[in-house]
Design an enzyme around this catalytic site. Structure first.
Site, PDB file in Angstrom:
ATOM      1  N   SER A  29       0.829  -1.212   0.000  1.00  0.00           N
ATOM      2  CA  SER A  29       0.000   0.000   0.000  1.00  0.00           C
ATOM      3  C   SER A  29       0.859   1.256   0.000  1.00  0.00           C
ATOM      4  O   SER A  29       1.702   1.431   0.867  1.00  0.00           O
ATOM      5  CB  SER A  29      -0.867   0.072   1.259  1.00  0.00           C
ATOM      6  OG  SER A  29      -1.735  -1.002   1.326  1.00  0.00           O
ATOM      7  N   HIS A  60      -3.659   0.833  -4.840  1.00  0.00           N
ATOM      8  CA  HIS A  60      -3.064  -0.289  -5.568  1.00  0.00           C
ATOM      9  C   HIS A  60      -3.452  -0.183  -7.049  1.00  0.00           C
ATOM     10  O   HIS A  60      -4.628  -0.236  -7.377  1.00  0.00           O
ATOM     11  CB  HIS A  60      -3.574  -1.624  -5.022  1.00  0.00           C
ATOM     12  CG  HIS A  60      -3.162  -1.881  -3.614  1.00  0.00           C
ATOM     13  ND1 HIS A  60      -2.160  -2.755  -3.282  1.00  0.00           N
ATOM     14  CD2 HIS A  60      -3.606  -1.369  -2.466  1.00  0.00           C
ATOM     15  CE1 HIS A  60      -2.011  -2.753  -1.975  1.00  0.00           C
ATOM     16  NE2 HIS A  60      -2.884  -1.930  -1.455  1.00  0.00           N
ATOM     17  N   HIS A  82      -5.162  -9.208  -1.395  1.00  0.00           N
ATOM     18  CA  HIS A  82      -5.264  -9.448   0.040  1.00  0.00           C
ATOM     19  C   HIS A  82      -6.343 -10.480   0.323  1.00  0.00           C
ATOM     20  O   HIS A  82      -7.384 -10.499  -0.338  1.00  0.00           O
ATOM     21  CB  HIS A  82      -5.609  -8.146   0.774  1.00  0.00           C
ATOM     22  CG  HIS A  82      -4.598  -7.067   0.620  1.00  0.00           C
ATOM     23  ND1 HIS A  82      -4.635  -6.168  -0.428  1.00  0.00           N
ATOM     24  CD2 HIS A  82      -3.509  -6.742   1.374  1.00  0.00           C
ATOM     25  CE1 HIS A  82      -3.612  -5.332  -0.312  1.00  0.00           C
ATOM     26  NE2 HIS A  82      -2.912  -5.655   0.775  1.00  0.00           N
ATOM     27  N   TYR A  84      -8.296 -10.374   2.801  1.00  0.00           N
ATOM     28  CA  TYR A  84      -9.526  -9.699   3.265  1.00  0.00           C
ATOM     29  C   TYR A  84     -10.407  -9.214   2.111  1.00  0.00           C
ATOM     30  O   TYR A  84     -11.568  -8.888   2.317  1.00  0.00           O
ATOM     31  CB  TYR A  84      -9.208  -8.530   4.217  1.00  0.00           C
ATOM     32  CG  TYR A  84      -8.408  -7.402   3.615  1.00  0.00           C
ATOM     33  CD1 TYR A  84      -8.955  -6.509   2.696  1.00  0.00           C
ATOM     34  CD2 TYR A  84      -7.072  -7.216   3.970  1.00  0.00           C
ATOM     35  CE1 TYR A  84      -8.219  -5.478   2.148  1.00  0.00           C
ATOM     36  CE2 TYR A  84      -6.322  -6.188   3.430  1.00  0.00           C
ATOM     37  CZ  TYR A  84      -6.900  -5.323   2.522  1.00  0.00           C
ATOM     38  OH  TYR A  84      -6.153  -4.327   1.967  1.00  0.00           O
ATOM     39  N   GLU A  85      -9.841  -9.149   0.926  1.00  0.00           N
ATOM     40  CA  GLU A  85     -10.668  -8.740  -0.216  1.00  0.00           C
ATOM     41  C   GLU A  85     -11.620  -9.862  -0.631  1.00  0.00           C
ATOM     42  O   GLU A  85     -12.520  -9.640  -1.446  1.00  0.00           O
ATOM     43  CB  GLU A  85      -9.772  -8.362  -1.405  1.00  0.00           C
ATOM     44  CG  GLU A  85      -8.960  -7.099  -1.175  1.00  0.00           C
ATOM     45  CD  GLU A  85      -8.035  -6.786  -2.342  1.00  0.00           C
ATOM     46  OE1 GLU A  85      -8.473  -6.115  -3.291  1.00  0.00           O
ATOM     47  OE2 GLU A  85      -6.875  -7.242  -2.321  1.00  0.00           O
ATOM     48  N   ALA A 112       2.940  -1.962   4.060  1.00  0.00           N
ATOM     49  CA  ALA A 112       2.745  -0.946   5.090  1.00  0.00           C
ATOM     50  C   ALA A 112       2.271  -1.701   6.319  1.00  0.00           C
ATOM     51  O   ALA A 112       1.462  -2.623   6.204  1.00  0.00           O
ATOM     52  CB  ALA A 112       1.696   0.065   4.641  1.00  0.00           C
ATOM     53  N   MET A 210      -1.678  -6.921   7.194  1.00  0.00           N
ATOM     54  CA  MET A 210      -2.716  -7.815   6.661  1.00  0.00           C
ATOM     55  C   MET A 210      -2.289  -8.482   5.359  1.00  0.00           C
ATOM     56  O   MET A 210      -3.136  -8.837   4.536  1.00  0.00           O
ATOM     57  CB  MET A 210      -4.002  -7.010   6.420  1.00  0.00           C
ATOM     58  CG  MET A 210      -4.471  -6.184   7.598  1.00  0.00           C
ATOM     59  SD  MET A 210      -5.843  -5.132   7.128  1.00  0.00           S
ATOM     60  CE  MET A 210      -5.966  -4.048   8.562  1.00  0.00           C
ATOM     61  N   SER A 211      -0.982  -8.626   5.170  1.00  0.00           N
ATOM     62  CA  SER A 211      -0.521  -9.211   3.891  1.00  0.00           C
ATOM     63  C   SER A 211       0.731 -10.037   4.131  1.00  0.00           C
ATOM     64  O   SER A 211       0.965 -10.515   5.237  1.00  0.00           O
ATOM     65  CB  SER A 211      -0.235  -8.076   2.897  1.00  0.00           C
ATOM     66  OG  SER A 211       0.874  -7.313   3.334  1.00  0.00           O
ATOM     67  N   ASN A 234       2.086   3.727  10.664  1.00  0.00           N
ATOM     68  CA  ASN A 234       1.355   4.281  11.821  1.00  0.00           C
ATOM     69  C   ASN A 234       1.756   3.442  13.034  1.00  0.00           C
ATOM     70  O   ASN A 234       2.245   2.332  12.869  1.00  0.00           O
ATOM     71  CB  ASN A 234      -0.162   4.150  11.583  1.00  0.00           C
ATOM     72  CG  ASN A 234      -0.565   2.701  11.327  1.00  0.00           C
ATOM     73  OD1 ASN A 234      -0.365   2.171  10.225  1.00  0.00           O
ATOM     74  ND2 ASN A 234      -1.082   2.039  12.340  1.00  0.00           N
ATOM     75  N   HIS A 246      -6.800   4.491   6.834  1.00  0.00           N
ATOM     76  CA  HIS A 246      -6.052   4.123   5.633  1.00  0.00           C
ATOM     77  C   HIS A 246      -5.370   5.356   5.027  1.00  0.00           C
ATOM     78  O   HIS A 246      -4.279   5.261   4.470  1.00  0.00           O
ATOM     79  CB  HIS A 246      -6.985   3.459   4.628  1.00  0.00           C
ATOM     80  CG  HIS A 246      -6.289   2.900   3.416  1.00  0.00           C
ATOM     81  ND1 HIS A 246      -5.320   1.909   3.507  1.00  0.00           N
ATOM     82  CD2 HIS A 246      -6.397   3.196   2.099  1.00  0.00           C
ATOM     83  CE1 HIS A 246      -4.873   1.625   2.289  1.00  0.00           C
ATOM     84  NE2 HIS A 246      -5.507   2.391   1.417  1.00  0.00           N
TER      85      HIS A 246
HETATM   86  N1  HPA Z   1      -2.622  -2.833  11.471  1.00  0.00           N
HETATM   87  C1  HPA Z   1      -2.778  -3.735  10.478  1.00  0.00           C
HETATM   88  N2  HPA Z   1      -2.412  -3.505   9.231  1.00  0.00           N
HETATM   89  C2  HPA Z   1      -1.843  -2.309   8.948  1.00  0.00           C
HETATM   90  C3  HPA Z   1      -1.651  -1.337   9.934  1.00  0.00           C
HETATM   91  C4  HPA Z   1      -2.067  -1.614  11.274  1.00  0.00           C
HETATM   92  O1  HPA Z   1      -1.924  -0.803  12.204  1.00  0.00           O
HETATM   93  N3  HPA Z   1      -1.072  -0.262   9.330  1.00  0.00           N
HETATM   94  C5  HPA Z   1      -0.917  -0.604   8.015  1.00  0.00           C
HETATM   95  N4  HPA Z   1      -1.390  -1.849   7.785  1.00  0.00           N
END
Ligand code: HPA
Length: 274
Positions: A29, A60, A82, A84-85, A112, A210-211, A234, A246
């Site tokens: 991302s 993306h 992903h 989750y998609e 990320a 998440m990847s 973050n 996001h």
């Molecule tokens: N948690 C999960 N996935 C993420 C995060 C997070 O804080 N930041 C970027 N992808």
């Protein structure tokens, strides 16, 4: 995973390439900008490749970009799939199988991620030393096709020591600060609760995302050497007194762009000279 489907996709791509790629890259991302550094790019939108899923998430682009990065033949996934998609693990990892079939030997996976280690700060780059699969499934579940790899793959060095050393050497030479740590893979799409973040820290996670985990499992199954780089976009939930979004993820990755580009370009160059 269907061998013929992988071969079909690979030969479709191969027909468009002038050179065989040596290194594969998956851009996370907000990190797709790296694809703009590729010289003589051949761009192939995912939706044109037989068997490829199509990416939906913001940030993306959804294409393969093949060409030279720092003089090396690479194949880059600008955008990934992903879990989750709603894609099956087979779909999420299909491109890794295809890149292997195209002849890559090394895979650089980027993402990320949220910082769980309190010594991290947004904008840090973290070399992944290892991962924890908390996705609740595994891409290798099902009959094992031994043309891909063994039934019970060793994961004791999922992230190559050798490639990690190269990354560190490159960072030192270029005065880039690098963190190191364990990537904790959650299925998403929700960000974690503060309690989950405390659990992740207790379990040994330094960053959460998440990847990456599915792709790395399949890469190891197929004998690829892997380097993983997380951009800490973050701090994970509950560490700072602010909600996660996001937009923040994309904004931070935007800000670390120059050091990320320098790091990856120099790593690829170094690998080419070895
Ligand atoms: N948690 C999960 N996935 C993420 C995060 C997070 O804080 N930041 C970027 N992808």
């Amino acid at each position: 995973m269907d061998y013929n489907q992988i071969q079909n996709a690979a030969s479709f791509i191969n027909d468009k390439l002038k050179q065989q790629p040596k290194i594969g890259l998956i851009l996370g991302s907000g990190l797709g900008v790296l694809a703009e550094d590729i010289e003589n790019p051949v761009k192939i939108p995912y939706n044109e490749i037989p068997g490829f899923p199509v990416s939906t998430v913001e940030g993306h682009a959804g294409q393969l970009v093949c060409g030279q990065l720092s003089g090396e033949e690479v194949i880059v996934m600008q955008g990934r799939f992903h879990y989750y998609e709603g894609y099956s693990m087979d779909k999420v990892t299909f491109p890794v199988r295809v890149m292997k079939e195209l002849g890559i030997e090394k895979l650089i996976v980027t993402n990320a991620a949220g910082g769980v280690n309190e010594n991290f700060e947004p904008g840090d780059l973290m070399i992944i030393t290892d991962h924890i699969n908390n996705m609740g499934t595994n891409p290798l579940i099902g009959p094992n096709d031994s043309r891909f790899g063994v039934r019970f793959p060793d994961m004791s060095e999922a992230y190559s020591k050798n490639l990690r050393a190269v990354a560190k050497e490159v960072a030192d030479k270029n005065n880039l600060q690098l963190k190191e740590g364990v990537y904790f893979g959650n299925p998403g799409p929700v960000y974690e609760t503060p309690a989950e973040v405390r659990m992740i820290r207790t379990l040994g996670g330094d960053a959460v995302g998440m990847s990456t985990v599915p792709e790395v499992i399949v890469a190891r199954h197929s004998g690829l050497e892997v380097l993983g780089i997380s951009c800490i976009s973050n701090m994970a939930a509950g560490i700072l007194d602010q909600p996660l979004s996001h937009d923040e993820v994309i904004e931070t990755t935007e800000n670390v762009k120059s050091s990320f580009l320098l790091l990856v370009n120099e790593i690829v160059k170094t690998l080419g000279n070895n």
